[in-house]
Design an enzyme around this catalytic site. Structure first.
Site, PDB file in Angstrom:
ATOM      1  N   ASP A   1     -33.850 -17.670  17.642  1.00 16.29           N
ATOM      2  CA  ASP A   1     -35.039 -18.413  17.203  1.00 16.29           C
ATOM      3  C   ASP A   1     -34.648 -19.721  16.502  1.00 16.29           C
ATOM      4  O   ASP A   1     -34.938 -19.915  15.322  1.00 16.29           O
ATOM      5  CB  ASP A   1     -35.921 -17.559  16.292  1.00 16.29           C
ATOM      6  CG  ASP A   1     -37.254 -18.235  15.991  1.00 16.29           C
ATOM      7  OD1 ASP A   1     -37.696 -19.067  16.809  1.00 16.29           O
ATOM      8  OD2 ASP A   1     -37.845 -17.957  14.930  1.00 16.29           O
TER       9      ASP A   1
ATOM     10  N   GLU B   1     -33.582 -18.324  22.999  1.00 11.79           N
ATOM     11  CA  GLU B   1     -34.496 -19.160  22.224  1.00 11.79           C
ATOM     12  C   GLU B   1     -33.712 -20.115  21.307  1.00 11.79           C
ATOM     13  O   GLU B   1     -33.967 -20.218  20.112  1.00 11.79           O
ATOM     14  CB  GLU B   1     -35.491 -18.310  21.428  1.00 11.79           C
ATOM     15  CG  GLU B   1     -36.787 -19.049  21.198  1.00 11.79           C
ATOM     16  CD  GLU B   1     -37.906 -18.171  20.627  1.00 11.79           C
ATOM     17  OE1 GLU B   1     -38.972 -18.756  20.348  1.00 11.79           O
ATOM     18  OE2 GLU B   1     -37.725 -16.956  20.462  1.00 11.79           O
TER      19      GLU B   1
ATOM     20  N   TYR C   1     -34.291 -14.949  28.619  1.00  8.23           N
ATOM     21  CA  TYR C   1     -35.359 -15.009  27.631  1.00  8.23           C
ATOM     22  C   TYR C   1     -36.667 -14.946  28.408  1.00  8.23           C
ATOM     23  O   TYR C   1     -37.134 -15.947  28.962  1.00  8.23           O
ATOM     24  CB  TYR C   1     -35.257 -16.290  26.796  1.00  8.23           C
ATOM     25  CG  TYR C   1     -36.415 -16.495  25.836  1.00  8.23           C
ATOM     26  CD1 TYR C   1     -36.906 -15.445  25.074  1.00  8.23           C
ATOM     27  CD2 TYR C   1     -37.021 -17.739  25.707  1.00  8.23           C
ATOM     28  CE1 TYR C   1     -37.961 -15.624  24.211  1.00  8.23           C
ATOM     29  CE2 TYR C   1     -38.083 -17.935  24.836  1.00  8.23           C
ATOM     30  CZ  TYR C   1     -38.548 -16.881  24.094  1.00  8.23           C
ATOM     31  OH  TYR C   1     -39.605 -17.061  23.229  1.00  8.23           O
TER      32      TYR C   1
ATOM     33  N   ASP D   1     -33.829 -11.020  25.496  1.00  5.10           N
ATOM     34  CA  ASP D   1     -35.143 -10.711  24.962  1.00  5.10           C
ATOM     35  C   ASP D   1     -36.075 -10.541  26.155  1.00  5.10           C
ATOM     36  O   ASP D   1     -36.483 -11.522  26.776  1.00  5.10           O
ATOM     37  CB  ASP D   1     -35.600 -11.853  24.049  1.00  5.10           C
ATOM     38  CG  ASP D   1     -37.015 -11.680  23.541  1.00  5.10           C
ATOM     39  OD1 ASP D   1     -37.649 -10.654  23.860  1.00  5.10           O
ATOM     40  OD2 ASP D   1     -37.496 -12.582  22.833  1.00  5.10           O
TER      41      ASP D   1
ATOM     42  N   ASN E   1     -39.060  -9.183  26.023  1.00  2.72           N
ATOM     43  CA  ASN E   1     -40.453  -9.304  25.591  1.00  2.72           C
ATOM     44  C   ASN E   1     -41.338  -8.165  26.092  1.00  2.72           C
ATOM     45  O   ASN E   1     -42.487  -8.382  26.468  1.00  2.72           O
ATOM     46  CB  ASN E   1     -41.029 -10.662  26.014  1.00  2.72           C
ATOM     47  CG  ASN E   1     -41.021 -11.663  24.868  1.00  2.72           C
ATOM     48  OD1 ASN E   1     -41.335 -11.315  23.736  1.00  2.72           O
ATOM     49  ND2 ASN E   1     -40.649 -12.897  25.159  1.00  2.72           N
TER      50      ASN E   1
ATOM     51  N   ASP F   1     -35.456  -6.034  23.009  1.00  5.02           N
ATOM     52  CA  ASP F   1     -34.188  -6.638  23.422  1.00  5.02           C
ATOM     53  C   ASP F   1     -33.312  -5.537  24.012  1.00  5.02           C
ATOM     54  O   ASP F   1     -33.201  -4.446  23.425  1.00  5.02           O
ATOM     55  CB  ASP F   1     -33.491  -7.287  22.228  1.00  5.02           C
ATOM     56  CG  ASP F   1     -34.376  -8.314  21.539  1.00  5.02           C
ATOM     57  OD1 ASP F   1     -34.237  -9.504  21.863  1.00  5.02           O
ATOM     58  OD2 ASP F   1     -35.203  -7.921  20.689  1.00  5.02           O
TER      59      ASP F   1
ATOM     60  N   ASP G   1     -37.862 -10.910  12.380  1.00  6.37           N
ATOM     61  CA  ASP G   1     -37.754 -11.388  13.751  1.00  6.37           C
ATOM     62  C   ASP G   1     -36.740 -10.508  14.487  1.00  6.37           C
ATOM     63  O   ASP G   1     -36.660  -9.316  14.231  1.00  6.37           O
ATOM     64  CB  ASP G   1     -37.395 -12.877  13.795  1.00  6.37           C
ATOM     65  CG  ASP G   1     -37.780 -13.529  15.125  1.00  6.37           C
ATOM     66  OD1 ASP G   1     -38.920 -13.331  15.568  1.00  6.37           O
ATOM     67  OD2 ASP G   1     -36.948 -14.234  15.720  1.00  6.37           O
ATOM     68  N   HIS G   2     -35.938 -11.057  15.371  1.00  3.78           N
ATOM     69  CA  HIS G   2     -35.011 -10.254  16.169  1.00  3.78           C
ATOM     70  C   HIS G   2     -33.730  -9.936  15.400  1.00  3.78           C
ATOM     71  O   HIS G   2     -33.299 -10.710  14.535  1.00  3.78           O
ATOM     72  CB  HIS G   2     -34.627 -11.004  17.447  1.00  3.78           C
ATOM     73  CG  HIS G   2     -35.761 -11.220  18.385  1.00  3.78           C
ATOM     74  ND1 HIS G   2     -36.012 -10.394  19.462  1.00  3.78           N
ATOM     75  CD2 HIS G   2     -36.721 -12.175  18.412  1.00  3.78           C
ATOM     76  CE1 HIS G   2     -37.076 -10.836  20.114  1.00  3.78           C
ATOM     77  NE2 HIS G   2     -37.526 -11.918  19.493  1.00  3.78           N
TER      78      HIS G   2
END
Length: 276
Positions: free
Chosen positions: A10, A45, A129, A168, A170, A241, A266-267
């Site tokens: 990110d 990202e 991603y 990721d 999603n 992920d 977040d991740h």
């Protein structure tokens, strides 16, 4: 035995150059990754410009990762600026063939720097991603098309040699992959359509390595919403992920788990160890 790490960072720029509290936490995570001494580090990202890392970025990266070379792809003309983007760092002893795949996804997804693939003598390593279905699921149809194109791409690689795919994705595949499945069936990342898309990927001949190693363990996640201050404290997370491998090498996997990212929401990074 080879060691892999994957992390949706990110914003690589923020992680390298910002003085914010979040950036400082990101750098602590990077230190943990470096201490693990992986052969490969996949970042999603990255949010770098179309021209890639700046001179300042490269200087900082050389200091942080002196034993690694890297490849990157960014969102380019025809797509949003400084959006999405991926990078793979790999030990300098390796000499991969690098491709930036074009999978005939809905426009402008192929222009957003969402994928990188490294080819070696015995396997492919590819990072992704995956596009989000969007607010109000306004991109769900495009997301479904992406999932089909991506599954076909992985299948084409697998026809040549075994594949290690990470990133990721999603999507939380099963109800045990998120804390609150009942209230999220119409949320991006947990619609029936997205879950079916992930099932289709697995049905092409791929294994979710975390489930292969850990079975139906619950309460283990890779992402906690930043907007909800207590999400990580309460472990109200999602597992979105993944490390996937070709079915024929699944029994070569010895470790597939999450790395501790401390208080950073977040991740969190995920790791894979495989005898390949």
């Amino acid at each position: 035995m080879k060691k892999f790490v994957s992390w949706n960072i990110d914003s690589l720029n923020a992680a390298l150059t910002s003085d914010s509290n979040r950036a400082q936490m990101s750098r602590e995570v990077l230190k943990s990754i470096i201490a693990y001494d992986p052969d490969f580090i996949s970042l999603q990202e990255t949010k770098l410009p179309a021209t890639g890392p700046t001179k300042k970025h490269l200087e900082i990266m050389e200091d942080l990762f002196p034993d690694y070379d890297h490849v990157w792809t960014s969102s380019r003309e025809g797509a949003r600026k400084s959006y999405a983007g991926t990078m793979i760092l790999y030990k300098k002893e390796f000499n991969p063939i690098v491709t930036v795949p074009h999978i005939c996804a809905p426009e402008p997804m192929d222009l957003e720097g969402r994928m990188l693939t490294l080819e070696f003598d015995d396997f492919f390593f590819t990072t992704v991603y995956t596009p989000n279905a969007g607010d109000g699921l306004n991109r769900l149809k495009e997301r479904q098309d992406w999932d089909k194109c991506y599954a076909n791409y992985l299948s084409s690689l697998d026809a040549d040699k075994p594949v290690i795919a990470t990133g990721d994705f999603n999507v939380a595949h099963k109800e045990i992959d998120l804390k609150n499945p009942e209230s999220n069936h119409m949320s991006a990342g947990f619609t029936d359509e997205e879950r079916e898309g992930f099932t289709n990927i697995l049905n092409k001949g791929f294994t979710d390595t975390f489930r292969h190693v850990h079975g139906d363990v619950e309460g283990v996640y890779t992402w906690w919403a930043q907007r909800v201050k207590t999400s990580k404290i309460n472990n109200s997370g999602w597992r979105i992920d993944y490390f996937l491998v070709s079915d024929r090498i699944k029994d070569k996997v010895s470790k597939s788990e999450m790395m501790d990212s401390g208080d950073r929401q977040d991740h969190t990074p995920i790791i894979l160890e495989i005898d390949i």
